[in-house]
Design a protein around this motif. Structure first.
Motif, PDB file in Angstrom:
ATOM      1  N   PRO A 189       0.942  -1.131  -0.043  1.00  0.00           N
ATOM      2  CA  PRO A 189       0.022  -0.239  -0.012  1.00  0.00           C
ATOM      3  C   PRO A 189       1.016   1.587   0.289  1.00  0.00           C
ATOM      4  O   PRO A 189       0.802   2.484  -0.771  1.00  0.00           O
ATOM      5  CB  PRO A 189      -0.915  -0.264   1.349  1.00  0.00           C
ATOM      6  N   PHE A 190       2.134   1.320   0.810  1.00  0.00           N
ATOM      7  CA  PHE A 190       3.037   2.109   0.849  1.00  0.00           C
ATOM      8  C   PHE A 190       3.988   2.479  -0.790  1.00  0.00           C
ATOM      9  O   PHE A 190       3.294   3.537  -1.012  1.00  0.00           O
ATOM     10  CB  PHE A 190       4.184   2.432   1.668  1.00  0.00           C
ATOM     11  N   VAL A 191       3.960   1.580  -1.192  1.00  0.00           N
ATOM     12  CA  VAL A 191       3.894   1.602  -2.727  1.00  0.00           C
ATOM     13  C   VAL A 191       2.898   2.066  -3.389  1.00  0.00           C
ATOM     14  O   VAL A 191       3.634   3.422  -4.473  1.00  0.00           O
ATOM     15  CB  VAL A 191       4.718   0.181  -3.239  1.00  0.00           C
ATOM     16  N   LYS A 192       2.079   1.702  -3.696  1.00  0.00           N
ATOM     17  CA  LYS A 192       0.825   2.769  -4.550  1.00  0.00           C
ATOM     18  C   LYS A 192       0.264   3.368  -3.992  1.00  0.00           C
ATOM     19  O   LYS A 192       0.321   4.588  -4.901  1.00  0.00           O
ATOM     20  CB  LYS A 192      -0.437   1.661  -4.205  1.00  0.00           C
ATOM     21  N   LYS A 193       0.766   4.248  -2.915  1.00  0.00           N
ATOM     22  CA  LYS A 193       0.614   5.915  -2.821  1.00  0.00           C
ATOM     23  C   LYS A 193       1.251   6.679  -3.401  1.00  0.00           C
ATOM     24  O   LYS A 193       0.970   7.329  -3.821  1.00  0.00           O
ATOM     25  CB  LYS A 193       0.782   5.880  -1.486  1.00  0.00           C
ATOM     26  N   TYR A 194       2.427   6.200  -3.746  1.00  0.00           N
ATOM     27  CA  TYR A 194       3.543   7.325  -4.193  1.00  0.00           C
ATOM     28  C   TYR A 194       4.271   6.436  -5.714  1.00  0.00           C
ATOM     29  O   TYR A 194       5.029   7.253  -6.540  1.00  0.00           O
ATOM     30  CB  TYR A 194       4.458   6.864  -3.813  1.00  0.00           C
ATOM     31  N   MET A 195       4.133   5.199  -5.921  1.00  0.00           N
ATOM     32  CA  MET A 195       4.487   5.334  -7.390  1.00  0.00           C
ATOM     33  C   MET A 195       3.552   4.389  -8.667  1.00  0.00           C
ATOM     34  O   MET A 195       2.365   4.067  -8.050  1.00  0.00           O
ATOM     35  CB  MET A 195       5.302   3.766  -6.960  1.00  0.00           C
ATOM     36  N   PRO A 196       3.235   5.540  -9.611  1.00  0.00           N
ATOM     37  CA  PRO A 196       2.189   4.921 -10.721  1.00  0.00           C
ATOM     38  C   PRO A 196       2.088   3.606 -11.283  1.00  0.00           C
ATOM     39  O   PRO A 196       3.770   3.035 -11.061  1.00  0.00           O
ATOM     40  CB  PRO A 196       1.904   5.637 -12.005  1.00  0.00           C
ATOM     41  N   ALA A 197       1.670   3.139 -11.697  1.00  0.00           N
ATOM     42  CA  ALA A 197       2.122   1.519 -12.275  1.00  0.00           C
ATOM     43  C   ALA A 197       2.223   1.467 -13.871  1.00  0.00           C
ATOM     44  O   ALA A 197       2.712   2.689 -14.070  1.00  0.00           O
ATOM     45  CB  ALA A 197       0.344   0.617 -13.035  1.00  0.00           C
ATOM     46  N   GLY A 198       3.514   0.627 -13.434  1.00  0.00           N
ATOM     47  CA  GLY A 198       4.897   0.651 -14.232  1.00  0.00           C
ATOM     48  C   GLY A 198       5.906  -0.590 -14.048  1.00  0.00           C
ATOM     49  O   GLY A 198       5.796  -1.495 -13.351  1.00  0.00           O
ATOM     50  N   THR A 199       7.110  -0.090 -14.773  1.00  0.00           N
ATOM     51  CA  THR A 199       8.433  -1.306 -14.778  1.00  0.00           C
ATOM     52  C   THR A 199       8.864  -0.887 -13.232  1.00  0.00           C
ATOM     53  O   THR A 199       9.084  -0.052 -12.750  1.00  0.00           O
ATOM     54  CB  THR A 199       9.255  -1.776 -15.956  1.00  0.00           C
ATOM     55  N   ILE A 200       9.117  -2.353 -12.582  1.00  0.00           N
ATOM     56  CA  ILE A 200       9.476  -2.079 -11.139  1.00  0.00           C
ATOM     57  C   ILE A 200      10.669  -2.769 -10.065  1.00  0.00           C
ATOM     58  O   ILE A 200      10.260  -4.330 -11.388  1.00  0.00           O
ATOM     59  CB  ILE A 200       8.203  -1.757  -9.684  1.00  0.00           C
ATOM     60  N   ALA A 201      11.573  -2.702 -10.217  1.00  0.00           N
ATOM     61  CA  ALA A 201      12.383  -3.791  -9.792  1.00  0.00           C
ATOM     62  C   ALA A 201      12.409  -3.793  -8.541  1.00  0.00           C
ATOM     63  O   ALA A 201      12.244  -3.027  -7.153  1.00  0.00           O
ATOM     64  CB  ALA A 201      13.695  -3.378  -9.954  1.00  0.00           C
ATOM     65  N   ASP A 202      12.364  -5.220  -7.694  1.00  0.00           N
ATOM     66  CA  ASP A 202      12.768  -5.583  -6.709  1.00  0.00           C
ATOM     67  C   ASP A 202      13.259  -5.999  -5.792  1.00  0.00           C
ATOM     68  O   ASP A 202      14.229  -7.830  -6.652  1.00  0.00           O
ATOM     69  CB  ASP A 202      11.075  -7.158  -6.151  1.00  0.00           C
ATOM     70  N   LEU A 203      14.673  -5.708  -5.494  1.00  0.00           N
ATOM     71  CA  LEU A 203      15.857  -5.565  -5.280  1.00  0.00           C
ATOM     72  C   LEU A 203      16.598  -5.832  -3.787  1.00  0.00           C
ATOM     73  O   LEU A 203      15.803  -5.679  -3.396  1.00  0.00           O
ATOM     74  CB  LEU A 203      16.581  -4.289  -5.098  1.00  0.00           C
ATOM     75  N   GLY A 204      16.367  -7.373  -3.578  1.00  0.00           N
ATOM     76  CA  GLY A 204      16.471  -8.279  -2.642  1.00  0.00           C
ATOM     77  C   GLY A 204      15.427  -9.194  -2.650  1.00  0.00           C
ATOM     78  O   GLY A 204      14.658  -8.871  -1.793  1.00  0.00           O
ATOM     79  N   CYS A 205      15.128  -9.542  -3.626  1.00  0.00           N
ATOM     80  CA  CYS A 205      13.391 -10.233  -3.676  1.00  0.00           C
ATOM     81  C   CYS A 205      12.732 -11.317  -2.948  1.00  0.00           C
ATOM     82  O   CYS A 205      12.012 -12.033  -2.489  1.00  0.00           O
ATOM     83  CB  CYS A 205      13.020 -10.019  -4.692  1.00  0.00           C
TER      84      CYS A 205
END
Length: 227
Positions: A40-56
């Motif tokens: 939810p915190f990510v959704k608040k500040y980042m619109p849908a698009g390409t995202i890297a989960d770094l240390g997934c």
């Protein structure tokens, strides 16, 4: 560090050995525990698009992001973790996983709209180098949600033996240290939010300054923007 100690290889070995344990806990952490507020915190500040989960890790957080419409590429140092993560892919065309080092990411410059790095920067030998790599792979104006183990987090014990001069693979930091590191290296701090242990009620901390709130956290979440 001694000449015979290789942080990268030791970190890979230790996280391979923890992959089964992590897989058993991951879903609970993301859906009910310390990580439930992150998406939810990510959704608040980042619109849908390409995202890297770094240390997934085992990819459960990546999977949740893909369900929210993000096109997610997860990367982890541990081959065993990546193998577990790839079991989640199935028909999810917006989800993929690769093995790689946070200090030497296997991505092109400015490849992603955004990034997420939860309790992963601590496991790099030189956190400043890891943070710089994260910045490199984001587009200008790209945002990074980064979760840092707070002062009350038990996993910080992984770095304790350094006090005896022993070689460890965990670089614990205080939230203010990461914030200063980010500002000094080309990031703007957009927002922050705490994750607290049971017993820390919201009304007890509502009027505290941010540094006092950070001092009580199990984890502090930052939203950083690449300048």
């Amino acid at each position: 560090m001694s000449e015979t100690f290789n942080w990268h290889k030791e970190a890979e070995r230790q996280w391979d050995s923890r992959s089964d344990m992590w897989g058993e806990k991951s879903r609970t952490m993301w859906e009910e525990g310390s990580r439930k507020s992150i998406v939810p915190f990510v959704k608040k500040y980042m619109p849908a698009g390409t995202i890297a989960d770094l240390g997934c890790g085992d990819g459960y957080g990546s999977y949740l992001l893909s369900k929210e419409g993000y096109d997610v590429t997860g990367v982890d140092l541990s081959k065993d973790m990546v193998n577990k993560a790839n079991q989640r892919v199935n028909d999810h065309s917006q989800l993929r996983f690769v093995q790689g080092d946070l200090a030497d990411l296997p991505f092109e410059d400015e490849q992603f709209d955004g990034g997420m790095a939860v309790n992963s920067l601590e496991w790099t030998e030189v956190p400043a180098a890891g943070l710089e790599e994260m910045k490199r792979v984001l587009k200008p104006g790209g945002r990074l949600c980064i979760g840092l183990l707070g002062p009350t987090a038990m996993p910080r014990v992984n770095s304790y033996r350094r006090l005896y001069g022993e070689e460890v693979i965990c670089n614990t930091m205080m939230p203010w240290e990461l914030q200063q590191l980010a500002v000094e290296n080309g990031w703007e701090v957009i927002d922050g939010e705490g994750v607290y242990k049971r017993g820390v009620e919201p009304h007890l901390i509502a009027d505290l300054d941010e540094d006092l709130k950070q001092a009580l956290t199990f984890m502090w979440l930052f939203i950083l923007e690449k300048k």
